[in-house]
Scaffold this motif. Structure first.
Motif, PDB file in Angstrom:
ATOM      1  N   ALA A  57      42.982  27.941  50.148  1.00 48.37           N
ATOM      2  CA  ALA A  57      42.814  27.920  51.598  1.00 48.37           C
ATOM      3  C   ALA A  57      44.140  27.908  52.346  1.00 48.37           C
ATOM      4  N   ASP A  58      45.205  27.414  51.717  1.00 44.87           N
ATOM      5  CA  ASP A  58      46.508  27.356  52.388  1.00 44.87           C
ATOM      6  C   ASP A  58      47.335  28.622  52.196  1.00 44.87           C
ATOM      7  N   GLY A  59      46.758  29.657  51.605  1.00 50.30           N
ATOM      8  CA  GLY A  59      47.462  30.908  51.395  1.00 50.30           C
ATOM      9  C   GLY A  59      48.136  31.028  50.036  1.00 50.30           C
ATOM     10  N   TYR A  60      48.178  29.941  49.267  1.00 48.39           N
ATOM     11  CA  TYR A  60      48.790  29.958  47.937  1.00 48.39           C
ATOM     12  C   TYR A  60      47.897  30.748  46.984  1.00 48.39           C
ATOM     13  N   SER A  61      48.509  31.369  45.986  1.00 52.65           N
ATOM     14  CA  SER A  61      47.751  32.036  44.930  1.00 52.65           C
ATOM     15  C   SER A  61      48.567  32.041  43.652  1.00 52.65           C
ATOM     16  N   ASP A  62      47.870  32.097  42.540  1.00 55.87           N
ATOM     17  CA  ASP A  62      48.511  32.256  41.241  1.00 55.87           C
ATOM     18  C   ASP A  62      47.489  32.865  40.301  1.00 55.87           C
ATOM     19  N   SER A  63      47.925  33.189  39.090  1.00 54.35           N
ATOM     20  CA  SER A  63      47.036  33.923  38.187  1.00 54.35           C
ATOM     21  C   SER A  63      47.184  33.460  36.747  1.00 54.35           C
ATOM     22  N   LEU A  64      46.221  33.880  35.952  1.00 59.02           N
ATOM     23  CA  LEU A  64      46.247  33.744  34.497  1.00 59.02           C
ATOM     24  C   LEU A  64      45.899  35.106  33.914  1.00 59.02           C
ATOM     25  N   THR A  65      46.395  35.368  32.719  1.00 57.53           N
ATOM     26  CA  THR A  65      45.945  36.579  32.035  1.00 57.53           C
ATOM     27  C   THR A  65      44.460  36.423  31.729  1.00 57.53           C
ATOM     28  N   ILE A  66      43.764  37.542  31.595  1.00 59.83           N
ATOM     29  CA  ILE A  66      42.333  37.468  31.293  1.00 59.83           C
ATOM     30  C   ILE A  66      42.107  36.788  29.942  1.00 59.83           C
ATOM     31  N   GLU A  67      43.038  36.984  28.995  1.00 58.02           N
ATOM     32  CA  GLU A  67      42.889  36.336  27.680  1.00 58.02           C
ATOM     33  C   GLU A  67      42.917  34.818  27.825  1.00 58.02           C
ATOM     34  N   ARG A  68      43.848  34.294  28.635  1.00 55.62           N
ATOM     35  CA  ARG A  68      43.920  32.834  28.828  1.00 55.62           C
ATOM     36  C   ARG A  68      42.733  32.339  29.644  1.00 55.62           C
TER      37      ARG A  68
END
Length: 197
Positions: A57-68
């Protein structure tokens, strides 16, 4: 909709990527939520999916590989220690990703997106680790730095060690400037993902 799904519960220690040695940006709680893998299975992951992106909601984002992301230990949590997530811990929902620094545990979750590219979140775009795997470390909490100790009286050294999801199997302590080492007594871990006292 999340609460209606089958729930999982796990005790997990979280640590901020910027936590200093003996810093306070670390803690352990019991988390309850929905296994991310089950949500992704319902969404329909395709062979083109490379990363799973978490939006806050604060605009932050991050990701993981699909495998993880498809491993069994990751959850979308909505309860902490048996009550709804406090606002400061990500209410309404947050990610719990054992073994990774807090930057991957996106709080105030508003969406999960499957993308066909290598998505870089806020910290990876600043050349921080994209994997953000917790490093092994230990803290002596008692006696505190600066405490005056008499060489004639006995005292107890206490602390904790943490290695993310790798676990702690042994801790050695030296009281003579690393001339000799003594194995510490370890308490049973609260879970495979928690610190050890």
């Amino acid at each position: 909709d999340l609460v209606a799904q089958p729930a999982i519960t796990e005790i997990v220690t979280l640590e901020c990527v910027g936590n200093e040695v003996a810093g306070e940006a670390i803690g352990t709680a019991e988390w309850q939520g929905v296994q991310l893998k089950s949500l992704l299975d319902k969404a329909g992951v395709t062979s083109q999916t490379q990363d799973v992106v978490f939006h806050a909601a604060d605009g932050y984002s991050d990701s993981l590989t699909i495998e993880r992301a498809m491993m069994d230990d990751i959850m979308v949590a909505y309860h902490m220690n048996g009550v709804p997530l406090p606002l400061g811990h990500g209410f309404l929902a947050r990610m719990i990703v054992p073994g990774h620094y807090g930057m991957k545990h996106v709080q105030w979750l508003t969406g999960i997106e499957l993308v066909s590219s290598d998505y870089k979140g806020y910290y990876p775009r600043k050349d921080w680790s994209d994997e953000a795997i917790v490093k092994t470390k230990s803290w002596i909490m008692d006696p505190q730095t600066g405490d005056t100790l008499s060489v004639r009286k006995q005292f107890t050294i206490q602390g904790f060690a943490f290695a993310g999801s790798r676990g702690i199997h042994r801790v050695d302590i030296s009281t003579d400037g690393v001339e000799s080492w003594t194995a510490a007594n370890l308490a049973p871990p609260l879970s495979p993902y928690s610190w050890v006292m």
